[in-house]
Design a protein around this motif. Structure first.
Motif, short mmCIF file in Angstrom:
data_model
loop_
_atom_site.label_atom_id
_atom_site.label_comp_id
_atom_site.label_asym_id
_atom_site.label_seq_id
_atom_site.Cartn_x
_atom_site.Cartn_y
_atom_site.Cartn_z
N GLY A 202 0.82 -1.21 0.00
CA GLY A 202 0.00 0.00 0.00
C GLY A 202 0.85 1.26 0.00
O GLY A 202 0.53 2.24 -0.67
N ALA A 203 1.97 1.22 0.74
CA ALA A 203 2.87 2.38 0.76
C ALA A 203 3.47 2.61 -0.61
O ALA A 203 3.59 3.76 -1.07
N PHE A 204 3.85 1.54 -1.30
CA PHE A 204 4.45 1.68 -2.63
C PHE A 204 3.47 2.31 -3.60
O PHE A 204 3.85 3.04 -4.52
N LEU A 209 5.62 7.89 -3.77
CA LEU A 209 6.56 7.02 -3.07
C LEU A 209 7.27 6.04 -3.98
O LEU A 209 8.38 5.57 -3.67
N ALA A 210 6.67 5.69 -5.10
CA ALA A 210 7.25 4.66 -5.97
C ALA A 210 8.59 5.11 -6.56
O ALA A 210 9.55 4.33 -6.57
N ALA A 322 4.01 10.60 2.47
CA ALA A 322 3.02 9.73 3.09
C ALA A 322 2.04 10.53 3.94
O ALA A 322 0.97 10.05 4.28
N GLY A 323 2.42 11.77 4.27
CA GLY A 323 1.53 12.67 5.00
C GLY A 323 1.20 12.15 6.38
O GLY A 323 2.09 11.79 7.15
N GLY A 328 5.17 3.41 9.81
CA GLY A 328 5.67 2.04 9.77
C GLY A 328 5.79 1.47 8.37
O GLY A 328 6.87 1.00 7.98
N PRO A 329 4.73 1.47 7.57
CA PRO A 329 4.84 0.93 6.21
C PRO A 329 5.83 1.69 5.34
O PRO A 329 6.54 1.09 4.52
#
Length: 385
Positions: A202-204, A209-210, A322-323, A328-329
Motif C-alpha cells: 500500500g505504501a508503494f 513514493l514509488a 506519506a503525509g 511504519g509501512p
C-alpha cells in the motif's frame, strides 16, 4: 529573530534514548556480520556454508520487513522494538553452543528477523520523534548514528575474534544488542493516531513514493556491488587502496547524509534527488578504472557522497509524501529497498562477473545508476510542474 522562527530542539529525551537503543542494537549486529561466516566455515560449512549464513540472514531480514507494519499495528512501537532486540541478542549468545552448520543457519535466520524489525521500527520512531520542521536533519542524525556501527563493528568483530576467539565476541555482541532493553520503557508504546495501519504494498502505491523507492533501490544496488566485489576486483597489489576506498566511502556517506539533512530542512529535500543520483553514477563510472588506486578512491568518495545524500533525501521525501499515514509501512518500504537493492546488486553482478569479468559487472552497475536518473528527473519535473 522572532520567536516563531526559532527552530525547536532536535535532541529530545526520547530521541536521544532511541539513538542509544539503535546504536546498541546495530553494534551487536555488525560485530558478527563477518564473524559468523568465518565461524560457519570453520564449523564444517566451508565457503558455501559461510555464504549461506549471510544469505539466510538477509533473506530473513527482507521477509520480516514486509511483516513489521502489521506487528506495529498489533503490538506498538515499544514492544515490537523490544522483540527485535531479543531476536538480535539471544541468538548471538546461543552461537556459543551452536557448533553445527544447521544451527548456525537457524541463528542467522532469527538474527535476520531481529534486524528487519529494528531497522524498520527505528526509522519509523525517528520520523515520529523528530520535530516536523527539522525532520530531514533529524533523520540524517539518526542515519549517521546507526551508520557508525557498520564502520566500527565490522573490523572490530574480526579483530576481536582473531585476538580472543569466537566465544567472547558472541558474548559481547549478545550483551550489546540486549542492553537497549533498559531504555525501552522510555520509548513510545504506540504511534500517534494516524488512521488505519497500512502495508508495504500500500505504501508503494501511495502517490509520490514509488519513484524514490526505485531510485534508492538502484543506488543500493551499487552499494552491494562495491562492498562485495571491490576488494577482489582490483589487482592484488592495490588491495590496500581498495580497503581505503571503502573506508572513504563510509566517511563521505555519513558526512553527505547529515549535510543533506541540514539542507533539506532549510530548502527542501527534493532539489537534492537528481544531484545525489548524478554523483553516485559519476563515482561508479570512475571506479571502472580498476587498475588506478587514485580513481578507485575518488570513485568511492563520490559514490559514498551520492549514496549518503540519497539515503536522507529518499527517506525524508517518502515520509513527507506519506503525509498523516502511519510511518511504519513507509519505513518498511524504504528499508526493503535498501536491503533488496544491496542483495540484488551483489548476487546479480556476481553472476555477470563470473563469465564476463568484474569490469563488465562494474559497467553494468554504472549503467543501473545512470538509469536511475530517468525517474529522478521525472520526479523533479512533476514536483515543479
Amino acid at each position: 529573530m522572532s520567536l516563531g522562527s526559532v527552530a525547536p530542539p532536535l535532541l529530545t529525551r526520547r530521541l536521544t534514548l532511541l539513538l542509544v537503543a539503535a546504536f546498541g542494537a546495530l553494534s551487536g549486529f555488525y560485530l558478527l556480520v563477518s564473524v559468523v561466516p568465518l565461524y560457519a566455515a570453520g564449523a564444517g560449512g566451508g565457503d558455501f556454508g559461510a555464504g549461506l549464513a549471510t544469505g539466510a540472514m538477509m533473506l530473513s531480514t527482507v521477509l520480516t520487513e514486509l511483516a513489521v507494519p502489521r506487528l506495529l499495528a498489533g503490538l506498538g512501537h515499544r514492544t515490537t522494538f523490544g522483540f527485535g532486540l531479543v531476536l538480535l541478542g539471544v541468538p548471538a549468545l546461543a552461537l556459543i553452543l551452536a557448533q553445527a552448520t544447521t544451527l548456525i543457519l537457524v541463528v542467522s535466520l532469527v538474527r535476520g528477523a531481529g534486524l528487519g524489525i529494528v531497522v524498520v521500527v527505528g526509522s519509523a520512531l525517528a520520523a515520529e520523534l523528530v520535530p516536523g520542521r527539522r525532520r530531514a536533519e533529524g533523520l540524517a542524525l539518526y542515519g549517521v548514528v546507526v551508520g557508525v556501527p557498520a564502520v566500527v563493528g565490522l573490523p572490530a568483530g574480526i579483530w576481536l575474534s582473531e585476538r580472543f576467539g569466537f566465544t567472547p565476541v558472541f558474548a559481547v555482541a549478545g550483551a550489546v544488542a540486549l542492553a537497549p532493553l533498559v531504555v525501552l520503557p522510555a520509548l513510545p508504546a504506540k504511534p500517534g493516531e494516524r488512521g488505519r495501519p497500512g502495508s508495504v504494498v500500500g505504501a508503494f502505491r501511495t502517490r509520490g513514493l514509488a519513484r524514490p523507492t526505485v531510485i534508492f533501490t538502484a543506488i543500493t544496488f551499487g552499494a552491494g556491488v562495491f562492498a562485495t566485489f571491490l576488494p577482489i576486483a582490483v589487482p592484488a597489489e592495490t588491495r590496500g587502496p581498495a580497503a581505503v576506498a571503502l573506508l572513504v566511502q563510509a566517511l563521505t556517506m555519513s558526512a553527505a547524509r547529515f549535510a543533506a539533512g541540514r539542507f533539506g530542512d532549510r530548502r527542501g529535500s527534493g532539489p537534492l534527488l537528481v544531484p545525489a543520483v548524478l554523483v553516485s553514477a559519476a563515482g561508479a563510472a570512475l571506479a571502472l578504472w580498476l587498475d588506478s588506486p587514485l580513481a578507485t578512491i575518488a570513485g568511492m568518495a563520490l559514490f559514498g557522497a551520492g549514496f549518503g545524500a540519497a539515503q536522507n533525501v529518499t527517506l525524508t521525501l517518502m515520509i513527507e509524501r506519506a503525509g498523516n499515514a502511519d510511518h511504519g509501512p513507509t519505513s518498511a518500504l524504504w528499508n526493503l529497498a535498501y536491503d533488496a537493492g544491496f542483495g540484488i546488486g551483489a548476487v546479480g553482478v556476481g553472476l555477470v562477473a563470473e563469465p564476463f569479468g568484474y569490469l563488465t559487472g562494474f559497467a553494468l552497475t554504472a549503467a543501473v545508476l545512470a538509469g536511475a536518473l530517468l525517474p529522478a528527473v521525472a520526479d523533479r519535473r512533476e514536483r515543479t510542474a
